[in-house]
Write a protein that holds these residues in place. Structure first.
Motif, PDB file in Angstrom:
ATOM      1  N   LEU A 147      44.848 -18.545-102.045  1.00 61.35           N
ATOM      2  CA  LEU A 147      45.439 -19.474-101.082  1.00 61.35           C
ATOM      3  C   LEU A 147      44.435 -19.861-100.001  1.00 61.35           C
ATOM      4  O   LEU A 147      44.328 -21.031 -99.630  1.00 61.35           O
ATOM      5  CB  LEU A 147      46.688 -18.854-100.457  1.00 61.35           C
ATOM      6  N   VAL A 148      43.685 -18.878 -99.520  1.00 63.94           N
ATOM      7  CA  VAL A 148      42.675 -19.166 -98.495  1.00 63.94           C
ATOM      8  C   VAL A 148      41.604 -20.101 -99.059  1.00 63.94           C
ATOM      9  O   VAL A 148      41.194 -21.067 -98.394  1.00 63.94           O
ATOM     10  CB  VAL A 148      42.054 -17.852 -97.969  1.00 63.94           C
ATOM     11  N   LEU A 149      41.151 -19.839-100.274  1.00 64.11           N
ATOM     12  CA  LEU A 149      40.122 -20.693-100.874  1.00 64.11           C
ATOM     13  C   LEU A 149      40.625 -22.116-101.109  1.00 64.11           C
ATOM     14  O   LEU A 149      39.908 -23.086-100.842  1.00 64.11           O
ATOM     15  CB  LEU A 149      39.634 -20.082-102.186  1.00 64.11           C
ATOM     16  N   VAL A 150      41.847 -22.255-101.575  1.00 66.08           N
ATOM     17  CA  VAL A 150      42.414 -23.592-101.801  1.00 66.08           C
ATOM     18  C   VAL A 150      42.561 -24.335-100.478  1.00 66.08           C
ATOM     19  O   VAL A 150      42.248 -25.524-100.378  1.00 66.08           O
ATOM     20  CB  VAL A 150      43.760 -23.487-102.548  1.00 66.08           C
ATOM     21  N   SER A 151      43.001 -23.628 -99.440  1.00 68.15           N
ATOM     22  CA  SER A 151      43.125 -24.253 -98.117  1.00 68.15           C
ATOM     23  C   SER A 151      41.763 -24.716 -97.611  1.00 68.15           C
ATOM     24  O   SER A 151      41.632 -25.811 -97.046  1.00 68.15           O
ATOM     25  CB  SER A 151      43.737 -23.270 -97.118  1.00 68.15           C
ATOM     26  N   PHE A 152      40.747 -23.901 -97.821  1.00 63.95           N
ATOM     27  CA  PHE A 152      39.399 -24.272 -97.389  1.00 63.95           C
ATOM     28  C   PHE A 152      38.898 -25.500 -98.145  1.00 63.95           C
ATOM     29  O   PHE A 152      38.295 -26.407 -97.556  1.00 63.95           O
ATOM     30  CB  PHE A 152      38.449 -23.090 -97.591  1.00 63.95           C
ATOM     31  N   VAL A 153      39.167 -25.560 -99.434  1.00 61.74           N
ATOM     32  CA  VAL A 153      38.742 -26.718-100.234  1.00 61.74           C
ATOM     33  C   VAL A 153      39.460 -27.978 -99.769  1.00 61.74           C
ATOM     34  O   VAL A 153      38.844 -29.046 -99.638  1.00 61.74           O
ATOM     35  CB  VAL A 153      38.980 -26.449-101.740  1.00 61.74           C
ATOM     36  N   ILE A 154      40.748 -27.873 -99.493  1.00 65.06           N
ATOM     37  CA  ILE A 154      41.493 -29.037 -98.993  1.00 65.06           C
ATOM     38  C   ILE A 154      40.934 -29.485 -97.643  1.00 65.06           C
ATOM     39  O   ILE A 154      40.761 -30.685 -97.399  1.00 65.06           O
ATOM     40  CB  ILE A 154      42.999 -28.709 -98.905  1.00 65.06           C
ATOM     41  N   PHE A 155      40.616 -28.537 -96.773  1.00 62.53           N
ATOM     42  CA  PHE A 155      40.010 -28.866 -95.482  1.00 62.53           C
ATOM     43  C   PHE A 155      38.682 -29.590 -95.690  1.00 62.53           C
ATOM     44  O   PHE A 155      38.406 -30.606 -95.031  1.00 62.53           O
ATOM     45  CB  PHE A 155      39.802 -27.584 -94.669  1.00 62.53           C
ATOM     46  N   LEU A 156      37.856 -29.108 -96.608  1.00 59.43           N
ATOM     47  CA  LEU A 156      36.574 -29.766 -96.884  1.00 59.43           C
ATOM     48  C   LEU A 156      36.765 -31.171 -97.448  1.00 59.43           C
ATOM     49  O   LEU A 156      36.005 -32.090 -97.128  1.00 59.43           O
ATOM     50  CB  LEU A 156      35.745 -28.921 -97.857  1.00 59.43           C
ATOM     51  N   ILE A 157      37.772 -31.357 -98.265  1.00 63.17           N
ATOM     52  CA  ILE A 157      38.040 -32.696 -98.815  1.00 63.17           C
ATOM     53  C   ILE A 157      38.392 -33.664 -97.694  1.00 63.17           C
ATOM     54  O   ILE A 157      37.880 -34.790 -97.646  1.00 63.17           O
ATOM     55  CB  ILE A 157      39.155 -32.620 -99.879  1.00 63.17           C
ATOM     56  N   PHE A 158      39.263 -33.235 -96.775  1.00 61.58           N
ATOM     57  CA  PHE A 158      39.630 -34.115 -95.656  1.00 61.58           C
ATOM     58  C   PHE A 158      38.425 -34.399 -94.759  1.00 61.58           C
ATOM     59  O   PHE A 158      38.232 -35.538 -94.310  1.00 61.58           O
ATOM     60  CB  PHE A 158      40.771 -33.516 -94.835  1.00 61.58           C
ATOM     61  N   GLN A 159      37.610 -33.380 -94.507  1.00 64.35           N
ATOM     62  CA  GLN A 159      36.424 -33.595 -93.673  1.00 64.35           C
ATOM     63  C   GLN A 159      35.470 -34.574 -94.348  1.00 64.35           C
ATOM     64  O   GLN A 159      34.909 -35.458 -93.692  1.00 64.35           O
ATOM     65  CB  GLN A 159      35.699 -32.266 -93.411  1.00 64.35           C
ATOM     66  N   THR A 160      35.281 -34.420 -95.638  1.00 60.36           N
ATOM     67  CA  THR A 160      34.384 -35.317 -96.368  1.00 60.36           C
ATOM     68  C   THR A 160      34.928 -36.737 -96.360  1.00 60.36           C
ATOM     69  O   THR A 160      34.172 -37.700 -96.181  1.00 60.36           O
ATOM     70  CB  THR A 160      34.219 -34.822 -97.824  1.00 60.36           C
ATOM     71  N   ARG A 161      36.230 -36.886 -96.526  1.00 60.92           N
ATOM     72  CA  ARG A 161      36.840 -38.214 -96.492  1.00 60.92           C
ATOM     73  C   ARG A 161      36.611 -38.867 -95.130  1.00 60.92           C
ATOM     74  O   ARG A 161      36.264 -40.054 -95.049  1.00 60.92           O
ATOM     75  CB  ARG A 161      38.337 -38.124 -96.773  1.00 60.92           C
ATOM     76  N   ASN A 162      36.768 -38.116 -94.047  1.00 64.29           N
ATOM     77  CA  ASN A 162      36.544 -38.664 -92.707  1.00 64.29           C
ATOM     78  C   ASN A 162      35.087 -39.089 -92.524  1.00 64.29           C
ATOM     79  O   ASN A 162      34.807 -40.156 -91.959  1.00 64.29           O
ATOM     80  CB  ASN A 162      36.933 -37.648 -91.637  1.00 64.29           C
ATOM     81  N   GLU A 163      34.176 -38.269 -93.010  1.00 64.75           N
ATOM     82  CA  GLU A 163      32.756 -38.615 -92.888  1.00 64.75           C
ATOM     83  C   GLU A 163      32.428 -39.873 -93.689  1.00 64.75           C
ATOM     84  O   GLU A 163      31.691 -40.745 -93.215  1.00 64.75           O
ATOM     85  CB  GLU A 163      31.879 -37.450 -93.367  1.00 64.75           C
ATOM     86  N   VAL A 164      32.974 -39.978 -94.881  1.00 60.91           N
ATOM     87  CA  VAL A 164      32.723 -41.159 -95.714  1.00 60.91           C
ATOM     88  C   VAL A 164      33.301 -42.404 -95.038  1.00 60.91           C
ATOM     89  O   VAL A 164      32.665 -43.476 -95.042  1.00 60.91           O
ATOM     90  CB  VAL A 164      33.306 -40.961 -97.131  1.00 60.91           C
ATOM     91  N   ASP A 165      34.475 -42.290 -94.454  1.00 58.27           N
ATOM     92  CA  ASP A 165      35.069 -43.428 -93.743  1.00 58.27           C
ATOM     93  C   ASP A 165      34.198 -43.863 -92.568  1.00 58.27           C
ATOM     94  O   ASP A 165      33.997 -45.062 -92.334  1.00 58.27           O
ATOM     95  CB  ASP A 165      36.469 -43.080 -93.250  1.00 58.27           C
ATOM     96  N   GLN A 166      33.671 -42.906 -91.825  1.00 61.61           N
ATOM     97  CA  GLN A 166      32.798 -43.241 -90.692  1.00 61.61           C
ATOM     98  C   GLN A 166      31.524 -43.925 -91.168  1.00 61.61           C
ATOM     99  O   GLN A 166      31.086 -44.929 -90.592  1.00 61.61           O
ATOM    100  CB  GLN A 166      32.443 -41.974 -89.898  1.00 61.61           C
ATOM    101  N   ILE A 167      30.931 -43.398 -92.218  1.00 61.54           N
ATOM    102  CA  ILE A 167      29.692 -44.002 -92.745  1.00 61.54           C
ATOM    103  C   ILE A 167      29.987 -45.403 -93.277  1.00 61.54           C
ATOM    104  O   ILE A 167      29.193 -46.339 -93.066  1.00 61.54           O
ATOM    105  CB  ILE A 167      29.085 -43.096 -93.834  1.00 61.54           C
ATOM    106  N   SER A 168      31.104 -45.570 -93.941  1.00 59.16           N
ATOM    107  CA  SER A 168      31.473 -46.877 -94.471  1.00 59.16           C
ATOM    108  C   SER A 168      31.657 -47.895 -93.342  1.00 59.16           C
ATOM    109  O   SER A 168      31.185 -49.041 -93.443  1.00 59.16           O
ATOM    110  CB  SER A 168      32.757 -46.745 -95.283  1.00 59.16           C
ATOM    111  N   SER A 169      32.324 -47.500 -92.278  1.00 60.38           N
ATOM    112  CA  SER A 169      32.509 -48.424 -91.152  1.00 60.38           C
ATOM    113  C   SER A 169      31.165 -48.764 -90.503  1.00 60.38           C
ATOM    114  O   SER A 169      30.932 -49.909 -90.100  1.00 60.38           O
ATOM    115  CB  SER A 169      33.479 -47.842 -90.129  1.00 60.38           C
ATOM    116  N   ARG A 170      30.283 -47.785 -90.411  1.00 60.12           N
ATOM    117  CA  ARG A 170      28.940 -48.077 -89.855  1.00 60.12           C
ATOM    118  C   ARG A 170      28.181 -49.045 -90.749  1.00 60.12           C
ATOM    119  O   ARG A 170      27.489 -49.941 -90.255  1.00 60.12           O
ATOM    120  CB  ARG A 170      28.136 -46.784 -89.712  1.00 60.12           C
TER     121      ARG A 170
END
Length: 130
Positions: free
Chosen positions: A78-101
């Motif tokens: 459960l901890v590992l799955v939660s961490f992976v989901i957190f990383l997916i959301f963080q990566t999505r936010n970073e990609v959105d920021q780079i795309s807007s730039r």
């Protein structure tokens, strides 16, 4: 290497004697089959009296160990799955920021191209007039 035969002609004895002889033959067989571990297992059987008491306690202990291991495995998963989901959301936010730039920079580059074309036209017209 030949194994000695464990078949013996035993005289008729009463039930307890038969059980003792069979137990002795089983211990001898264990010594012949697995000599490295046999002394340890025989010592444990002697300590418990050779009854099923050790098996019942061991079974309950094994069930507890299995349950604890199962719960720990589920928790870690459960901890590992939660961490992976957190990383997916963080990566999505970073990609959105780079795309807007990138879109912003693309607009800036287009404006610079237009300005450059305008300057070139103006310079060409000024040379013609001179």
């Amino acid at each position: 290497m030949e194994r000695p035969s464990l078949e013996f002609n035993l005289p008729d004895t009463h039930e307890e004697g038969k059980l003792y002889v069979v137990d002795s033959l089983n211990n001898l067989n264990k010594l012949n089959v697995c000599p490295a571990e046999s002394q340890h297992s025989l010592d444990q059987e002697d300590n418990t009296g050779g009854t099923g008491g050790r098996m019942a306690g061991s079974n309950a202990g094994n069930q507890r160990l299995f349950f604890v291991t199962f719960v720990l495995t589920l928790t870690v998963s459960l901890v590992l799955v939660s961490f992976v989901i957190f990383l997916i959301f963080q990566t999505r936010n970073e990609v959105d920021q780079i795309s807007s730039r990138l879109l912003s920079e693309k607009k800036n580059i287009e404006e610079l191209k237009k300005l450059n074309n305008f300057i070139l036209k103006h310079l060409n017209q000024s040379r013609i007039k001179e």
